[in-house]
Enzyme design. Structure first.
Site, PDB file in Angstrom:
ATOM      1  N   THR A  28       0.839  -1.193   0.000  1.00 47.85           N
ATOM      2  CA  THR A  28       0.000   0.000   0.000  1.00 47.85           C
ATOM      3  C   THR A  28       0.877   1.247   0.000  1.00 47.85           C
ATOM      4  O   THR A  28       1.935   1.259   0.610  1.00 47.85           O
ATOM      5  CB  THR A  28      -0.894  -0.011   1.256  1.00 47.85           C
ATOM      6  OG1 THR A  28      -1.695  -1.194   1.237  1.00 47.85           O
ATOM      7  CG2 THR A  28      -1.792   1.210   1.308  1.00 47.85           C
ATOM      8  N   GLY A  29       0.428   2.300  -0.684  1.00 47.95           N
ATOM      9  CA  GLY A  29       1.151   3.561  -0.659  1.00 47.95           C
ATOM     10  C   GLY A  29       1.563   4.029  -2.034  1.00 47.95           C
ATOM     11  O   GLY A  29       1.390   3.325  -3.037  1.00 47.95           O
ATOM     12  N   SER A  30       2.140   5.226  -2.082  1.00 48.26           N
ATOM     13  CA  SER A  30       2.425   5.878  -3.365  1.00 48.26           C
ATOM     14  C   SER A  30       3.519   5.179  -4.161  1.00 48.26           C
ATOM     15  O   SER A  30       3.420   5.070  -5.388  1.00 48.26           O
ATOM     16  CB  SER A  30       2.814   7.341  -3.123  1.00 48.26           C
ATOM     17  OG  SER A  30       3.948   7.437  -2.274  1.00 48.26           O
ATOM     18  N   ALA A  87       7.896   1.871   2.701  1.00 49.82           N
ATOM     19  CA  ALA A  87       8.166   2.044   4.125  1.00 49.82           C
ATOM     20  C   ALA A  87       8.280   3.531   4.425  1.00 49.82           C
ATOM     21  O   ALA A  87       8.579   4.340   3.540  1.00 49.82           O
ATOM     22  CB  ALA A  87       9.446   1.316   4.537  1.00 49.82           C
ATOM     23  N   LYS A  98       6.377   1.261   9.173  1.00 49.76           N
ATOM     24  CA  LYS A  98       5.381   1.297   8.119  1.00 49.76           C
ATOM     25  C   LYS A  98       4.022   1.642   8.726  1.00 49.76           C
ATOM     26  O   LYS A  98       3.827   1.498   9.916  1.00 49.76           O
ATOM     27  CB  LYS A  98       5.280  -0.062   7.409  1.00 49.76           C
ATOM     28  CG  LYS A  98       6.527  -0.424   6.607  1.00 49.76           C
ATOM     29  CD  LYS A  98       6.483  -1.827   6.028  1.00 49.76           C
ATOM     30  CE  LYS A  98       5.165  -2.195   5.407  1.00 49.76           C
ATOM     31  NZ  LYS A  98       4.720  -1.233   4.361  1.00 49.76           N
ATOM     32  N   ARG A 100       1.783   4.500   7.404  1.00 56.38           N
ATOM     33  CA  ARG A 100       1.153   5.798   7.131  1.00 56.38           C
ATOM     34  C   ARG A 100      -0.125   5.614   6.319  1.00 56.38           C
ATOM     35  O   ARG A 100      -1.021   6.450   6.359  1.00 56.38           O
ATOM     36  CB  ARG A 100       2.117   6.722   6.376  1.00 56.38           C
ATOM     37  CG  ARG A 100       3.287   7.212   7.176  1.00 56.38           C
ATOM     38  CD  ARG A 100       2.888   7.904   8.458  1.00 56.38           C
ATOM     39  NE  ARG A 100       2.063   9.085   8.246  1.00 56.38           N
ATOM     40  CZ  ARG A 100       1.435   9.734   9.219  1.00 56.38           C
ATOM     41  NH1 ARG A 100       1.504   9.304  10.460  1.00 56.38           N
ATOM     42  NH2 ARG A 100       0.718  10.808   8.950  1.00 56.38           N
ATOM     43  N   GLY A 101      -0.218   4.511   5.588  1.00 55.29           N
ATOM     44  CA  GLY A 101      -1.430   4.228   4.826  1.00 55.29           C
ATOM     45  C   GLY A 101      -2.483   3.484   5.628  1.00 55.29           C
ATOM     46  O   GLY A 101      -3.532   3.114   5.087  1.00 55.29           O
ATOM     47  N   GLU A 107      -0.549  -5.750   5.967  1.00 56.76           N
ATOM     48  CA  GLU A 107       0.794  -5.721   5.385  1.00 56.76           C
ATOM     49  C   GLU A 107       1.716  -6.679   6.132  1.00 56.76           C
ATOM     50  O   GLU A 107       2.442  -7.473   5.526  1.00 56.76           O
ATOM     51  CB  GLU A 107       1.358  -4.298   5.438  1.00 56.76           C
ATOM     52  CG  GLU A 107       0.715  -3.349   4.447  1.00 56.76           C
ATOM     53  CD  GLU A 107       1.179  -1.913   4.626  1.00 56.76           C
ATOM     54  OE1 GLU A 107       0.971  -1.119   3.701  1.00 56.76           O
ATOM     55  OE2 GLU A 107       1.729  -1.579   5.697  1.00 56.76           O
ATOM     56  N   LYS A 125      13.841   8.212   3.024  1.00 59.32           N
ATOM     57  CA  LYS A 125      13.327   7.288   4.039  1.00 59.32           C
ATOM     58  C   LYS A 125      14.432   6.576   4.817  1.00 59.32           C
ATOM     59  O   LYS A 125      14.139   5.862   5.779  1.00 59.32           O
ATOM     60  CB  LYS A 125      12.422   6.245   3.366  1.00 59.32           C
ATOM     61  CG  LYS A 125      11.283   6.833   2.547  1.00 59.32           C
ATOM     62  CD  LYS A 125      10.332   7.653   3.387  1.00 59.32           C
ATOM     63  CE  LYS A 125       9.215   8.257   2.568  1.00 59.32           C
ATOM     64  NZ  LYS A 125       8.269   7.269   2.049  1.00 59.32           N
TER      65      LYS A 125
END
Length: 229
Positions: A28-30, A87, A98, A100-101, A107, A125
Site C-alpha cells: 500500500t502507498g504511493s 516504508a 510502516k 502511514r497508509g 501488510e 526514508k
C-alpha cells in the site's frame, strides 16, 4: 531527479524480481502504486504471465483491478512468493516503520509470510535509527485508544489519535479500527519494541517491522541502490 522519479525507478527495479506463476503480495502507498501500475503494463504486454496479486489493502486491490492484475485473498493461496511494499523509515539494519497508509496489520500478515519481502523507498526514508523522523503507527480497538495512549507514556512517547483528512473524526482502518501515531525518542532495539507494544491490551498490531525485509530498493538522485540483509 525529483522524489516521484526516485519512487518510479525503485518500482521499476522491483519488476526484475517478478517471474511467471508467482503469487505477489501487493503493498500500500504511493511508491507501491507505481509498482502495481508497471506490473500491470508488463502483464498486458505479455512479458509475464500467470501471476496473482494478494492486496494488503482496498487501495492495493482497486489499483490491481484497474491494471487488470488477477487478485486473490490470503486464504485463497498456498504461499506468497514475493511481497513488494514501501516504508516510512528504514534503519541501517533494514528494520522498518510502516503504516502511514493505515494498512499495517494486513501488510505485516502478508509480508511475514512472503518468501522474499522487497521494500521500495526513496532516499529520504533512510534513517540512522527508527523514529528519527516518523512516528510508529499502532492499530487499536476503537474503545481502547485513550487507555493505550496513557499506557504509551511509560515509553516517553508523544502519542495521538490519527484524524481523518477528508472526513470528520478518526481515521478508520480497513479492519474497522483506529490508528494511534506514537513518536518515541528513538528506538534502539526495534524487535524488542515491536514485541512489547503488541502486549498492550487493545493493540492489534504496530508499524515496526523488525528483521523482516530481505531487500530494500532505494531510489536516489544518482539512480537505484539495493540493500540486502
Amino acid at each position: 531527479m525529483n522524489v516521484e522519479e526516485m519512487k518510479k525507478i525503485a518500482a521499476k527495479e522491483a519488476l526484475k524480481f517478478i517471474e511467471d506463476d508467482m503469487v505477489i503480495g501487493l503493498g500500500t502507498g504511493s511508491t507501491t502504486a507505481y509498482f502495481i501500475k508497471l506490473l500491470g503494463e508488463k502483464l498486458k504486454r505479455g512479458e509475464i504471465s500467470d501471476i496473482v496479486g494478494v492486496p494488503t489493502s482496498y487501495q492495493a486491490k482497486l489499483l490491481a483491478i484497474e491494471h487488470d492484475i488477477p487478485i486473490a485473498s490470503l486464504d485463497q493461496v498456498d504461499a506468497i512468493d514475493v511481497a513488494v511494499d514501501g516504508a516510512d523509515e528504514v534503519d541501517p539494519n533494514l528494520n522498518l516503520i510502516k503504516g502511514r497508509g493505515a494498512a499495517l496489520t494486513m501488510e505485516k500478515i502478508i509480508e511475514y509470510r512472503a518468501g522474499t519481502f522487497i521494500v521500495l523507498v526513496d532516499e529520504r526514508k533512510l534513517v540512522d535509527y527508527l523514529c528519527q523522523k516518523m512516528p510508529v503507527p499502532i492499530e487499536v480497538i476503537p474503545q481502547a485508544w485513550k487507555a493505550i495512549i496513557e499506557e504509551l507514556s511509560i515509553f516517553n512517547a508523544k502519542a495521538e489519535l490519527r484524524m481523518g483528512v477528508n472526513k470528520d473524526g478518526p481515521v478508520i482502518t480497513d479492519n474497522g479500527n483506529f490508528i494511534i501515531d506514537a513518536k518515541f525518542p528513538r528506538i534502539d532495539d526495534p524487535l524488542d519494541m515491536e514485541i512489547e507494544l503488541n502486549t498492550i491490551p487493545g493493540v492489534i498490531e504496530n508499524g515496526i517491522f523488525a528483521d523482516i525485509a530481505d531487500i530494500v530498493i532505494v531510489g536516489t538522485r544518482e539512480g537505484v541502490k539495493k540493500l540486502e540483509r
